[in-house]
Design a protein around this motif. Structure first.
Motif, mmCIF file in Angstrom:
data_model
loop_
_atom_site.group_PDB
_atom_site.id
_atom_site.type_symbol
_atom_site.label_atom_id
_atom_site.label_comp_id
_atom_site.label_asym_id
_atom_site.label_seq_id
_atom_site.Cartn_x
_atom_site.Cartn_y
_atom_site.Cartn_z
ATOM 1 N N GLU A 1 93.176 48.168 92.580
ATOM 2 C CA GLU A 1 92.986 49.617 92.497
ATOM 3 C C GLU A 1 94.002 50.353 93.369
ATOM 4 O O GLU A 1 94.541 51.394 92.976
ATOM 5 C CB GLU A 1 91.558 49.971 92.926
ATOM 6 C CG GLU A 1 90.496 49.543 91.919
ATOM 7 C CD GLU A 1 89.090 49.799 92.433
ATOM 8 O OE1 GLU A 1 88.962 50.390 93.535
ATOM 9 O OE2 GLU A 1 88.130 49.406 91.749
ATOM 10 N N GLU B 1 89.789 43.207 93.402
ATOM 11 C CA GLU B 1 89.656 44.461 92.663
ATOM 12 C C GLU B 1 90.087 45.653 93.509
ATOM 13 O O GLU B 1 90.737 46.575 93.011
ATOM 14 C CB GLU B 1 88.221 44.638 92.174
ATOM 15 C CG GLU B 1 87.775 43.632 91.133
ATOM 16 C CD GLU B 1 88.689 43.573 89.916
ATOM 17 O OE1 GLU B 1 89.162 44.645 89.466
ATOM 18 O OE2 GLU B 1 88.938 42.461 89.425
ATOM 19 N N ALA B 2 89.741 45.630 94.784
ATOM 20 C CA ALA B 2 90.151 46.726 95.659
ATOM 21 C C ALA B 2 91.667 46.775 95.799
ATOM 22 O O ALA B 2 92.275 47.855 95.801
ATOM 23 C CB ALA B 2 89.489 46.564 97.026
ATOM 24 N N ASP C 1 80.110 42.185 99.307
ATOM 25 C CA ASP C 1 81.091 43.266 99.410
ATOM 26 C C ASP C 1 82.450 42.770 99.848
ATOM 27 O O ASP C 1 83.457 43.456 99.668
ATOM 28 C CB ASP C 1 80.596 44.339 100.395
ATOM 29 C CG ASP C 1 79.370 45.072 99.863
ATOM 30 O OD1 ASP C 1 79.175 45.055 98.634
ATOM 31 O OD2 ASP C 1 78.624 45.646 100.679
#
Length: 543
Positions: A520, A516-517, A508
């Motif tokens: 986004e 990616e977080a 995680d």
């Protein structure tokens, strides 16, 4: 149907081509006689010119006396002294099949094996035989399976199938040549008429008049009609010439099972389509990986790496073996569906030869590494052979990804440059996002009709995936330019990005998850670039 009847059918089909041509020529002569008898002046001259132009391709096709000889595929010829084990196996199988051994063995880079012969006098006199054997087959098959493949090829000679090839090929080539000439002339008529209309339109525009729309509908119709006549016969020719071809394949399979064993033949038939699909994937994803960086795999690995892929992906390969094609490759494919061929072989009685020759077929070669390297020199084009060699597959991946990212131009690059009037850089994009102008840039992206019509949140949902992909590419390119990017090579999965010093070892909190977080967040309805800036080199973080 015996070889004599098949030869008679091939001869009748070839004579049918000449009969069709004579009928068409007679029809053209009849038109000329009729027009010259009842017509006069310019009409007779025009009709005469047209019939001559139509007759020319027909006559040319009829008098093509020589069938073009097929060229050998690129590969390396190996002598008895070079590969004694391979030659001994080939001679043994030819003798077991009751036919002559080939005069030459050619090792190629294709997933294929074939024994070709150049007979003389339309197959009445035998010619020199050549065995073309693909190295990928030796890499992916066992010795027993290769025995079956070669026994199948020799089985065609036992049944006399190959003696018909000169007749069949000649008919196909002649029909294709006539059709091609008619289409070429039709295309020439269309091009000439288009050019004429465009010149006339340009003159109208120069005079201040409205240009006329170019319309070539119907131009060359006579040529295309003649082509359609030959195409119809060509389809009949192929259907008739292939009506026994699939039966010949079944017979060759039975010969292979008799000589090499039932299980080896069935497993070889299962394996070949799997090897073909796997090899295509290997060439696209691995062997040619370094082309954009103008770099080749290590010496001998362009073909040799295929074995590594098969070993690493054995679970996937095993799954493919159970998904056999139930349909032929095409309506005129001479080979029946693989699934049906396997069913027929597996329905044969057990012959007790299941455990024979399980060794890898590549061991038939005296020095596989030397052969793999020599095959590269014979098969690859000269330009590729000038490329430097990577030290290993990991180095090849790193060089390829670096080259690709350094030249990457996403739709976002173009949209950003148009919006700002400046070069599209990551720093400039982050500034635009912070100023709340990201969605104005997004309006300049290539959009679907639905996205163009959408407004507000709906518009953002349409364009967000493309924005995130392009932003990811720009971020990775920035890391790559600073030598901070590392790609993890794998034979079992796509390459994954690795950035030193990011996150922890948990899934995680991996570098990929963190990136990616952050991406986004940067393209959210209310964009936030801080998570992304925290991951970037210091020179960009506070721009």
């Amino acid at each position: 149907m015996g070889a004599t009847l098949r030869a008679l059918r091939a001869l009748v089909l070839l004579l049918g081509f000449y009969l069709l041509s004579l009928v068409l020529l007679a029809a053209l002569v009849g038109v000329d006689v009729l027009v010259f008898s009842w017509g006069h002046g310019a009409l007779t001259l025009k009709v005469g010119i047209i019939t001559v132009l139509l007759a020319a391709p027909v006559v040319s096709g009829m008098f093509m006396l020589r069938t073009p000889k097929g060229e050998d595929p690129h590969g390396i010829l190996v002598t008895d002294a070079d590969e004694p084990r391979l030659w001994a196996l080939v001679r043994e199988l030819a003798a077991a099949s009751g036919t002559r051994a080939p005069a030459r063995i050619l090792l190629t880079g294709e997933v294929n094996a074939s024994v070709s012969e150049n007979p003389r006098l339309l197959g009445l006199l035998p010619g020199r035989r050549t065995l073309a054997l693909g190295i990928p087959l030796l890499i992916g098959l066992t010795e027993a399976q290769v025995r079956s493949v070669l026994a199948h090829e020799f089985g065609h000679f036992t049944g006399g199938d190959t003696r018909l090839s000169a007749l069949v090929v000649r008919g196909r080539v002649q029909i294709a040549r006539v059709i091609g000439q008619f289409h070429e002339r039709a295309d020439g008529k269309v091009a000439a008429d288009r050019a004429r209309q465009e010149r006339a339109s340009a003159k109208r525009v120069a005079k201040g008049k409205k240009a006329k729309q170019v319309d070539t509908a119907g131009v060359g119709a006579t040529y295309r009609t003649m082509a359609r006549i030959y195409t119809a016969y060509g389809k009949l020719y192929l259907r008739a010439s292939l009506s026994t071809a699939r039966g010949q394949e079944y017979a060759a399979d039975l010969a292979a099972a008799r000589i090499a064993g039932r299980d080896a033949t069935a497993s070889a038939l299962r394996e070949i389509p799997v090897l073909s699909a796997s090899h295509d994937f290997y060439l696209d994803s691995y062997a040619t990986l370094g082309l954009q960086a103008q770099m080749l795999p290590p010496r001998g690995e362009f073909f040799g790496g295929f074995g590594r892929l098969l070993t690493a992906r054995e679970p996937e390969v095993a799954g493919l073996r159970s998904e056999l094609p139930e349909e032929p490759a095409g309506p005129y494919d001479s080979h029946p569906p693989i699934a049906e061929r396997v069913r027929r072989i597996e329905a044969l009685p057990t012959d007790g030869r299941a455990d024979e020759a399980k060794e890898a077929a590549l061991a038939l070669l005296t020095d596989p590494a030397r052969t793999l390297a020599a095959l590269e020199d014979a098969v690859l084009v000269d330009e590729l052979l000038t490329y430097p060699r990577a030290a290993g597959w990991q180095d090849l991946l790193d060089a390829s990804m670096a080259a690709g990212l350094s030249t990457a131009q996403t739709p976002l690059h173009k949209a950003l440059a148009e919006y700002t009037g400046q070069p599209a850089t990551l720093s400039a994009l982050l500034g635009v996002i912070d100023d709340g102008r990201l969605w104005r840039v997004a309006e300049r992206l290539p959009l679907t009709q639905e996205a163009t019509a959408a407004k507000g949140r709906a518009f953002r949902e349409f364009v967000r995936p493309a924005l995130q992909r392009s932003l990811r590419t720009m971020v990775l390119a920035e890391f790559s330019s600073r030598s901070l990017l590392h790609w993890e090579f794998s034979w079992t999965r796509p390459a994954s990005v690795r950035l030193p010093g990011w996150g922890s070892q948990t899934a995680d909190d991996s570098p990929e998850a963190a990136l990616e977080a952050a991406l986004e967040a940067a393209v959210a309805d209310h964009p936030d670039t801080e998570p992304l800036r925290a991951l970037l080199p210091p020179a960009i973080q506070n721009v």
